[in-house]
Design an enzyme around this catalytic site. Structure first.
Site, PDB file in Angstrom:
ATOM      1  N   TYR A  77      21.996  49.129  49.602  1.00 32.55           N
ATOM      2  CA  TYR A  77      20.663  49.007  50.171  1.00 32.55           C
ATOM      3  C   TYR A  77      20.440  48.225  51.461  1.00 32.55           C
ATOM      4  CZ  TYR A  77      15.703  48.129  50.303  1.00 32.55           C
ATOM      5  OH  TYR A  77      14.273  48.032  50.843  1.00 32.55           O
TER       6      TYR A  77
ATOM      7  N   ASP B 210      20.439  53.745  50.993  1.00 35.21           N
ATOM      8  CA  ASP B 210      19.474  53.638  52.100  1.00 35.21           C
ATOM      9  C   ASP B 210      19.879  52.870  52.957  1.00 35.21           C
ATOM     10  OD1 ASP B 210      17.430  53.362  53.581  1.00 35.21           O
ATOM     11  OD2 ASP B 210      16.030  52.346  52.018  1.00 35.21           O
TER      12      ASP B 210
ATOM     13  N   HIS C 270      11.063  57.794  49.620  1.00 35.43           N
ATOM     14  CA  HIS C 270      12.231  58.496  49.947  1.00 35.43           C
ATOM     15  C   HIS C 270      12.343  59.597  48.943  1.00 35.43           C
ATOM     16  CE1 HIS C 270      14.439  54.952  52.061  1.00 35.43           C
ATOM     17  NE2 HIS C 270      13.133  54.219  51.652  1.00 35.43           N
TER      18      HIS C 270
END
Length: 259
Positions: free
Chosen positions: A105, A144, A242
């Site tokens: 992340y 991500d 998302h």
């Protein structure tokens, strides 16, 4: 082998919005999540047949990553050894006999780019780490990554030039990594495909109008590119700002572990 990656924007909230329905339906070998926003003990998931690995941020309600997998790894590593970075719970690496899985992340540079210098330094350390892993065995890198690499990867490129997630510096970091022996699996199979996004603002009707960004990725070592069977964006799955992304790799000739 089926891989899923999803920024759930808070696993506790996502659990009330159909997370387990999707998890059970997709039946992935590896299910990676980002932005868990929970502490140890706050979430108890009963996932039959899966090993669970969590990396919690020290700050409550912030960041965090997890991997759920049917395959016991040989080794698990949290972070890359940097004390500050590890406090935010942003990286998990699972090692198997013939490949690494790295769930990430990436820090957001923030709206005013206040955290851009930190982000670029973080990216440099991560790239060095991924390159070092790739020298040992192939890497599957997902998560991500908080950057739209090319103009084709977001709806309004011109209007967003220089904004967080679409600065020249952030995009260059991605380009440098890809030139160091890695492949963006989605673009490898879909070099010119447009309107394929993984994140949408919560602003009114933005997702319905598909005004989004592709900032979630499966990036693999070049030596795995011919084993990419399928890449998909599950934009019909809600529960977060998302959506999940899928990667299928033909790893039949690769051993997962020593068992």
């Amino acid at each position: 082998m089926k891989f899923i990656s999803w920024n759930v924007n808070g696993i506790r909230a996502c659990l009330t919005k159909g997370f387990l329905d999707y998890f059970n339906e997709v039946d992935a070998d590896f299910f990676c999540i980002q932005e868990t926003k929970c502490q140890d003990g706050q979430v108890q998931l009963e996932l039959d047949g899966y090993h669970q690995f969590w990396n919690y941020a020290q700050k409550k309600g912030y960041s965090g990553t997890a991997i759920f997998t049917k395959h016991q790894p040989n080794h698990v590593k949290y972070g890359v050894g940097d004390e500050e970075e590890e406090q935010e719970g942003r990286i998990i690496t699972l090692e198997y006999n013939d490949f690494y899985l790295v769930n990430v992340y990436t820090p957001n540079s923030q709206r005013d780019l206040a955290r851009l210098p930190y982000r670029l330094n973080w990216e440099e350390k991560l790239a060095n780490y991924l390159i070092s892993l790739n020298q040992q065995k192939p890497v599957v890198y997902c998560g991500d990554l908080n950057v739209a690499h090319e103009e084709i990867d977001l709806k309004n490129a011109k209007a967003n030039m220089g904004n967080s997630g679409f600065t020249v510096e952030e995009r260059e970091k991605m380009s440098r990594l890809l030139s160091s022996g890695f492949v963006d699996s989605f673009r490898y199979l879909n070099p010119t495909k447009t309107d394929s996004y993984t994140w949408w603002s919560y602003m009114n009707k933005v997702r319905e109008r598909n005004i989004g960004w592709r900032i979630d990725y499966y990036i693999v070592s070049e030596q795995l590119k011919d084993q990419i069977e399928e890449v998909d964006i599950h934009s019909n799955i809600y529960g977060s700002d998302h959506c999940p992304i899928l990667l299928k790799l033909d790893l039949n000739n690769r051993k997962l572990n020593n068992n």
